[in-house]
Structure formats: C-alpha cells, structure tokens
Write a protein that holds these residues in place. Structure first.
Motif, PDB file in Angstrom:
ATOM      1  N   UNK A 155       0.905  -1.207  -0.030  1.00 16.89           N
ATOM      2  CA  UNK A 155       0.000  -0.056   0.025  1.00 16.89           C
ATOM      3  C   UNK A 155       0.984   1.374   0.007  1.00 16.89           C
ATOM      4  N   UNK A 156       0.526   1.990  -0.902  1.00 18.87           N
ATOM      5  CA  UNK A 156       1.313   3.308  -0.913  1.00 18.87           C
ATOM      6  C   UNK A 156       2.796   3.194  -1.085  1.00 18.87           C
ATOM      7  N   UNK A 157       3.247   2.097  -1.978  1.00 13.82           N
ATOM      8  CA  UNK A 157       4.446   1.880  -2.320  1.00 13.82           C
ATOM      9  C   UNK A 157       5.456   1.642  -0.842  1.00 13.82           C
ATOM     10  N   UNK A 158       5.065   1.408   0.215  1.00  9.94           N
ATOM     11  CA  UNK A 158       5.721   1.148   1.446  1.00  9.94           C
ATOM     12  C   UNK A 158       5.492  -0.148   2.245  1.00  9.94           C
ATOM     13  N   UNK A 159       4.338   0.025   2.479  1.00 12.98           N
ATOM     14  CA  UNK A 159       4.019  -1.140   3.681  1.00 12.98           C
ATOM     15  C   UNK A 159       3.257  -2.515   2.868  1.00 12.98           C
ATOM     16  N   UNK A 160       3.926  -3.577   3.273  1.00 15.16           N
ATOM     17  CA  UNK A 160       3.358  -4.812   2.651  1.00 15.16           C
ATOM     18  C   UNK A 160       2.569  -5.508   3.593  1.00 15.16           C
ATOM     19  N   UNK A 161       1.473  -6.129   3.190  1.00 13.15           N
ATOM     20  CA  UNK A 161       0.537  -6.850   4.043  1.00 13.15           C
ATOM     21  C   UNK A 161      -0.004  -8.100   3.074  1.00 13.15           C
ATOM     22  N   UNK A 171      -0.771   2.157  10.828  1.00 14.27           N
ATOM     23  CA  UNK A 171       0.495   1.885  10.348  1.00 14.27           C
ATOM     24  C   UNK A 171       0.810   2.599   9.010  1.00 14.27           C
ATOM     25  N   UNK A 172      -0.030   3.025   8.155  1.00 20.03           N
ATOM     26  CA  UNK A 172       0.177   3.929   7.185  1.00 20.03           C
ATOM     27  C   UNK A 172       0.575   5.208   7.557  1.00 20.03           C
ATOM     28  N   UNK A 173      -0.304   5.769   8.833  1.00 18.25           N
ATOM     29  CA  UNK A 173      -0.003   6.972   9.284  1.00 18.25           C
ATOM     30  C   UNK A 173       1.534   7.481   9.966  1.00 18.25           C
ATOM     31  N   UNK A 174       1.754   6.298  10.487  1.00 23.97           N
ATOM     32  CA  UNK A 174       3.259   6.173  11.104  1.00 23.97           C
ATOM     33  C   UNK A 174       4.253   6.254   9.987  1.00 23.97           C
ATOM     34  N   UNK A 175       3.916   5.671   8.898  1.00 23.81           N
ATOM     35  CA  UNK A 175       5.192   5.719   7.857  1.00 23.81           C
ATOM     36  C   UNK A 175       4.798   6.884   7.012  1.00 23.81           C
ATOM     37  N   UNK A 176       3.985   7.632   7.341  1.00 21.77           N
ATOM     38  CA  UNK A 176       3.917   8.960   6.579  1.00 21.77           C
ATOM     39  C   UNK A 176       3.313   8.683   5.079  1.00 21.77           C
ATOM     40  N   UNK A 177       2.658   7.468   4.837  1.00 18.03           N
ATOM     41  CA  UNK A 177       2.095   7.224   3.669  1.00 18.03           C
ATOM     42  C   UNK A 177       0.720   7.701   3.188  1.00 18.03           C
ATOM     43  N   UNK A 178       0.015   8.151   4.425  1.00 10.18           N
ATOM     44  CA  UNK A 178      -1.386   8.596   4.371  1.00 10.18           C
ATOM     45  C   UNK A 178      -1.468   9.656   5.057  1.00 10.18           C
ATOM     46  N   UNK A 179      -2.237  10.678   4.711  1.00 14.43           N
ATOM     47  CA  UNK A 179      -2.328  12.115   5.433  1.00 14.43           C
ATOM     48  C   UNK A 179      -3.904  12.578   5.453  1.00 14.43           C
ATOM     49  N   UNK A 180      -4.162  13.529   6.164  1.00 12.65           N
ATOM     50  CA  UNK A 180      -5.308  13.894   6.293  1.00 12.65           C
ATOM     51  C   UNK A 180      -5.768  14.399   4.767  1.00 12.65           C
ATOM     52  N   UNK A 181      -5.155  14.767   4.043  1.00 13.11           N
ATOM     53  CA  UNK A 181      -5.620  15.136   2.730  1.00 13.11           C
ATOM     54  C   UNK A 181      -6.084  13.934   1.956  1.00 13.11           C
ATOM     55  N   UNK A 182      -6.027  12.653   2.455  1.00 16.07           N
ATOM     56  CA  UNK A 182      -6.254  11.553   1.500  1.00 16.07           C
ATOM     57  C   UNK A 182      -7.801  11.163   2.014  1.00 16.07           C
TER      58      UNK A 182
END
Length: 175
Positions: free
Chosen positions: A59-65, A85-96
């Motif tokens: 997901x978002x080129x970083x996190x694998x599941x 987890x996506x928030x912590x890795x900064x791959x998802x933000x409020x703008x999403x």
C-alpha cells in the motif's frame, strides 16, 4: 518556377505516402491471443487456517500486507491497525480523506466508517513485475484485528477479462 514548385510538392507528397505505406503493415499486428498472453500474469496465494486465500499487497509503495482475496467484497477494506501503520510511515495523510461510508448491519443498525484514498495498491507477479492500481478508495474499520480485504473493484482492474484460481499451483492467474 510554379512548375518546379508543383513537381517538388508532388514528389514530397508521393514520398511521404510511400513511407507511411511501408510503415503500416496490417499483417504485422499481433493476434489477440498474443496480446492476451502478454497481459496475463500470476500471483501466488496462501491459504489461511479457515481456507481463505491471501495475496501479498503493498500500500502506497511502502507497507506490505497479506490481504484476503475476497470476491464477496465490492471494494477495499483496511483495519484501524493498518491505517495507523500507514499514518506512522507517513504514506497517508489528512488530505487523503475522501468521506464516509454508511453500512447497514442485519439488525438494522447503521455504521459509519471513514474512506481514505490509497494512492497505490501493488501486487508483484511470479516474474517479479509490479501491477499497480492507483487511487483506490478504502474503507477504514475500527476493528484492529480485521483483515485487509481486496474486493471486486480491484480484482476486476487487475483481471481485464477474467481470473482463474489454480489450487494445485497456488496461483491466481489474471487475464
């Protein structure tokens, strides 16, 4: 002078037409079988203890599941744990943030869950090639133990024509 100009113009047009004629060869077009073969790819799956199939996604080129391959699901679902987890890795933000999904449970009660844009959902095939879907809307559920669900809207984008599941080889073939 006009004759020379007319002769040069005619020669130029004739040469250009001949070049295009040579460049286009209708018999050189690949058959649909060759095209279909090129678009076909296979992804490994694992079975859970309850006999469900999971595929590995990024997901978002970083996190694998590992995500459930769920043909009974219409879209994509992620739990609050993956969301955090996506928030912590900064791959998802409020703008999403996209909006709210309203679901009705069998007892008639209503549940509202946020929807976020996942910029990329990637599967890697058996040849090591990445197959990426962009801008996928995912419903986020509060249950941190819920599995990621990959539903029909994603499956249909990877499988332009069809998909088959080979239980012996443990692969899903997308065509």
């Amino acid at each position: 002078m006009r004759k020379i100009f007319a002769i040069l113009l005619a020669a130029t047009l004739f040469t250009a037409c001949e070049q295009k004629k040579d460049q286009y060869n209708p018999y050189a077009i690949k058959s649909t079988a060759e095209k279909k073969q090129k678009n076909t790819f296979e992804v490994d799956f694992k079975k859970t203890e309850s006999n469900l199939k999971t595929i590995h996604v990024k997901l978002n080129d970083k996190n694998g599941y590992d995500a459930l391959f769920d043909t009974g699901c219409s879209g994509m679902l992620i739990s609050s744990m993956e969301f955090n987890d996506l928030i912590k890795s900064q791959t998802i933000t409020v703008s999403d943030y996209v909006g709210v999904a309203v679901s009705f449970i069998a007892d008639g009660s209503e549940i509202k869950n946020p929807i976020y844009n996942i910029r990329s959902v990637t599967v890697v095939d058996k040849k090591g090639e990445a197959h990426v879907l962009r801008d996928i809307k995912a419903t986020v559920v509060e249950n941190p133990g819920a599995a990621i669900l990959i539903g029909n809207s994603l499956i249909d984008q990877w499988a332009k024509n069809s998909y088959t599941i080979d239980l012996t080889k443990k692969v899903i073939r997308f065509q």
